[in-house]
Design a protein around this motif. Structure first.
Motif, PDB file in Angstrom:
ATOM      1  N   ALA A  64     105.219 -72.857 -64.507  1.00  0.00           N
ATOM      2  CA  ALA A  64     104.444 -73.840 -65.286  1.00  0.00           C
ATOM      3  C   ALA A  64     104.337 -73.389 -66.729  1.00  0.00           C
ATOM      4  CB  ALA A  64     103.054 -74.023 -64.672  1.00  0.00           C
ATOM      5  N   TYR A  65     104.033 -72.132 -66.927  1.00  0.00           N
ATOM      6  CA  TYR A  65     103.919 -71.597 -68.283  1.00  0.00           C
ATOM      7  C   TYR A  65     105.262 -71.676 -69.016  1.00  0.00           C
ATOM      8  CZ  TYR A  65     102.928 -68.432 -72.121  1.00  0.00           C
ATOM      9  OH  TYR A  65     102.789 -67.894 -73.369  1.00  0.00           O
ATOM     10  N   ALA A  66     106.331 -71.310 -68.335  1.00  0.00           N
ATOM     11  CA  ALA A  66     107.658 -71.326 -68.952  1.00  0.00           C
ATOM     12  C   ALA A  66     108.065 -72.739 -69.369  1.00  0.00           C
ATOM     13  CB  ALA A  66     108.699 -70.746 -67.992  1.00  0.00           C
ATOM     14  N   PHE A  67     107.677 -73.723 -68.572  1.00  0.00           N
ATOM     15  CA  PHE A  67     107.999 -75.117 -68.884  1.00  0.00           C
ATOM     16  C   PHE A  67     106.911 -75.805 -69.707  1.00  0.00           C
ATOM     17  CE2 PHE A  67     110.767 -74.662 -65.047  1.00  0.00           C
ATOM     18  CZ  PHE A  67     111.968 -74.892 -65.686  1.00  0.00           C
ATOM     19  N   GLU A  85      96.167 -62.419 -68.317  1.00  0.00           N
ATOM     20  CA  GLU A  85      95.848 -61.557 -69.460  1.00  0.00           C
ATOM     21  C   GLU A  85      97.071 -61.398 -70.370  1.00  0.00           C
ATOM     22  OE1 GLU A  85      94.321 -57.904 -67.858  1.00  0.00           O
ATOM     23  OE2 GLU A  85      92.583 -58.910 -66.967  1.00  0.00           O
ATOM     24  N   MET A  86      98.242 -61.247 -69.775  1.00  0.00           N
ATOM     25  CA  MET A  86      99.470 -61.047 -70.541  1.00  0.00           C
ATOM     26  C   MET A  86      99.760 -62.237 -71.455  1.00  0.00           C
ATOM     27  SD  MET A  86     103.332 -60.303 -69.124  1.00  0.00           S
ATOM     28  CE  MET A  86     103.596 -61.959 -68.523  1.00  0.00           C
ATOM     29  N   ILE A  87      99.512 -63.446 -70.968  1.00  0.00           N
ATOM     30  CA  ILE A  87      99.780 -64.635 -71.785  1.00  0.00           C
ATOM     31  C   ILE A  87      98.554 -65.052 -72.592  1.00  0.00           C
ATOM     32  CG2 ILE A  87     101.591 -65.468 -70.252  1.00  0.00           C
ATOM     33  CD1 ILE A  87      99.528 -67.636 -69.302  1.00  0.00           C
ATOM     34  N   ASP A  88      97.497 -64.246 -72.491  1.00  0.00           N
ATOM     35  CA  ASP A  88      96.251 -64.525 -73.213  1.00  0.00           C
ATOM     36  C   ASP A  88      95.702 -65.906 -72.842  1.00  0.00           C
ATOM     37  OD1 ASP A  88      94.149 -63.894 -74.884  1.00  0.00           O
ATOM     38  OD2 ASP A  88      95.160 -64.576 -76.696  1.00  0.00           O
ATOM     39  N   TYR A  89      95.653 -66.157 -71.545  1.00  0.00           N
ATOM     40  CA  TYR A  89      95.143 -67.422 -71.011  1.00  0.00           C
ATOM     41  C   TYR A  89      93.649 -67.482 -71.271  1.00  0.00           C
ATOM     42  CZ  TYR A  89      94.597 -71.232 -67.593  1.00  0.00           C
ATOM     43  OH  TYR A  89      94.331 -72.429 -66.967  1.00  0.00           O
ATOM     44  N   ARG A  90      93.253 -68.301 -72.202  1.00  0.00           N
ATOM     45  CA  ARG A  90      91.859 -68.326 -72.641  1.00  0.00           C
ATOM     46  C   ARG A  90      91.029 -69.386 -71.958  1.00  0.00           C
ATOM     47  NH1 ARG A  90      92.957 -67.497 -79.037  1.00  0.00           N
ATOM     48  NH2 ARG A  90      93.996 -65.489 -78.817  1.00  0.00           N
ATOM     49  N   ALA A  91      91.632 -70.139 -71.079  1.00  0.00           N
ATOM     50  CA  ALA A  91      90.895 -71.198 -70.395  1.00  0.00           C
ATOM     51  C   ALA A  91      90.291 -70.649 -69.114  1.00  0.00           C
ATOM     52  CB  ALA A  91      91.818 -72.374 -70.112  1.00  0.00           C
ATOM     53  N   GLY A  92      89.537 -69.561 -69.254  1.00  0.00           N
ATOM     54  CA  GLY A  92      88.964 -68.883 -68.101  1.00  0.00           C
ATOM     55  C   GLY A  92      88.088 -69.756 -67.232  1.00  0.00           C
ATOM     56  N   ASP A  93      87.508 -70.794 -67.842  1.00  0.00           N
ATOM     57  CA  ASP A  93      86.693 -71.695 -67.039  1.00  0.00           C
ATOM     58  C   ASP A  93      87.561 -72.652 -66.232  1.00  0.00           C
ATOM     59  OD1 ASP A  93      87.485 -72.911 -69.437  1.00  0.00           O
ATOM     60  OD2 ASP A  93      85.812 -74.307 -69.403  1.00  0.00           O
ATOM     61  N   PHE A 133      92.943 -79.810 -74.436  1.00  0.00           N
ATOM     62  CA  PHE A 133      92.149 -78.726 -73.869  1.00  0.00           C
ATOM     63  C   PHE A 133      92.809 -77.396 -74.190  1.00  0.00           C
ATOM     64  CE2 PHE A 133      91.377 -75.638 -70.558  1.00  0.00           C
ATOM     65  CZ  PHE A 133      90.005 -75.601 -70.521  1.00  0.00           C
ATOM     66  N   TYR A 134      94.134 -77.317 -74.014  1.00  0.00           N
ATOM     67  CA  TYR A 134      94.839 -76.073 -74.293  1.00  0.00           C
ATOM     68  C   TYR A 134      94.877 -75.767 -75.775  1.00  0.00           C
ATOM     69  CZ  TYR A 134      96.092 -75.307 -69.489  1.00  0.00           C
ATOM     70  OH  TYR A 134      96.020 -75.057 -68.149  1.00  0.00           O
ATOM     71  N   GLU A 135      94.813 -76.783 -76.624  1.00  0.00           N
ATOM     72  CA  GLU A 135      94.744 -76.525 -78.058  1.00  0.00           C
ATOM     73  C   GLU A 135      93.451 -75.792 -78.403  1.00  0.00           C
ATOM     74  OE1 GLU A 135      95.282 -80.325 -79.893  1.00  0.00           O
ATOM     75  OE2 GLU A 135      97.358 -80.456 -79.234  1.00  0.00           O
ATOM     76  N   LYS A 136      92.401 -76.069 -77.639  1.00  0.00           N
ATOM     77  CA  LYS A 136      91.125 -75.387 -77.866  1.00  0.00           C
ATOM     78  C   LYS A 136      91.156 -73.964 -77.292  1.00  0.00           C
ATOM     79  CE  LYS A 136      88.555 -79.673 -77.555  1.00  0.00           C
ATOM     80  NZ  LYS A 136      87.659 -80.474 -76.716  1.00  0.00           N
ATOM     81  N   HIS A 137      92.068 -73.716 -76.355  1.00  0.00           N
ATOM     82  CA  HIS A 137      92.193 -72.415 -75.695  1.00  0.00           C
ATOM     83  C   HIS A 137      93.635 -71.937 -75.813  1.00  0.00           C
ATOM     84  CE1 HIS A 137      88.253 -73.019 -73.869  1.00  0.00           C
ATOM     85  NE2 HIS A 137      88.641 -74.207 -73.538  1.00  0.00           N
ATOM     86  N   PRO A 138      94.160 -71.718 -77.016  1.00  0.00           N
ATOM     87  CA  PRO A 138      95.575 -71.372 -77.161  1.00  0.00           C
ATOM     88  C   PRO A 138      95.888 -69.989 -76.618  1.00  0.00           C
ATOM     89  CG  PRO A 138      94.448 -71.102 -79.251  1.00  0.00           C
ATOM     90  CD  PRO A 138      93.448 -71.701 -78.294  1.00  0.00           C
ATOM     91  N   SER A 139      97.104 -69.837 -76.173  1.00  0.00           N
ATOM     92  CA  SER A 139      97.610 -68.529 -75.767  1.00  0.00           C
ATOM     93  C   SER A 139      98.404 -67.947 -76.914  1.00  0.00           C
ATOM     94  CB  SER A 139      98.530 -68.678 -74.537  1.00  0.00           C
ATOM     95  OG  SER A 139      97.799 -69.137 -73.434  1.00  0.00           O
ATOM     96  N   ARG A 140      98.483 -66.633 -76.940  1.00  0.00           N
ATOM     97  CA  ARG A 140      99.299 -65.964 -77.958  1.00  0.00           C
ATOM     98  C   ARG A 140     100.747 -66.432 -77.868  1.00  0.00           C
ATOM     99  NH1 ARG A 140      96.970 -60.843 -76.157  1.00  0.00           N
ATOM    100  NH2 ARG A 140      98.754 -60.745 -74.800  1.00  0.00           N
TER     101      ARG A 140
END
Length: 142
Positions: A64-67, A85-93, A133-140
């Motif tokens: 999913a992340y790759a696509f 953690e590696m992809i800095d997934y910030r949408a912990g909720d 939503f992901y724009e508010k919680h961007p990954s590195r």
């Protein structure tokens, strides 16, 4: 109201997955397509064609992340936590917890929280706002 096609993909056909598929068939009937496939290329194409992914397996979340598909991870093992953690997934909720990786089938699951989080994720998909939503919680990495 728009309808969303739901397809459950199983990368393994172990006893636990078959039992889960049988249970899901009894609950949802024909409204959910359940796919067991030994053809990993077919499964990858299915993920690539998906609008979003809810995955208990690390492989599904990585795909999913790759696509660049929004995904709701079900964390049952430390390797999934490590990937997030590696992809800095910030949408912990937007993470569902399911145990410690050893005794996850017996782990207590907060059904109310799972239901609320899954409904929230699906509602965002239906509103086409998961990307916001992901724009508010961007990954590195994105």
């Amino acid at each position: 109201a728009r309808k969303m096609k739901v397809r459950l993909l199983f990368f393994h056909n172990f006893l636990g997955e078959q039992a889960l598929a049988d249970r899901l068939r009894s609950v949802f009937g024909s409204s959910v397509e359940i796919v067991f496939s030994n053809d990993f290329r077919h499964l990858i194409r299915c993920v690539a064609a998906s609008k979003a992914v809810i995955s208990m397996r690390l492989h599904g979340s990585i795909l999913a992340y790759a696509f660049e598909k929004p995904f709701l991870p079900i964390v049952y093992h430390t390797k999934m936590k490590g990937f997030l953690e590696m992809i800095d997934y910030r949408a912990g909720d937007m993470v569902l917890d399911a145990g410690d990786g050893i005794s996850w089938p017996d782990a207590p699951i907060d059904v109310d929280r799972w239901t609320k989080q899954t409904n929230r994720f699906v509602d965002l998909l239906m509103q086409d706002s998961v990307s916001s939503f992901y724009e508010k919680h961007p990954s590195r990495q994105r």
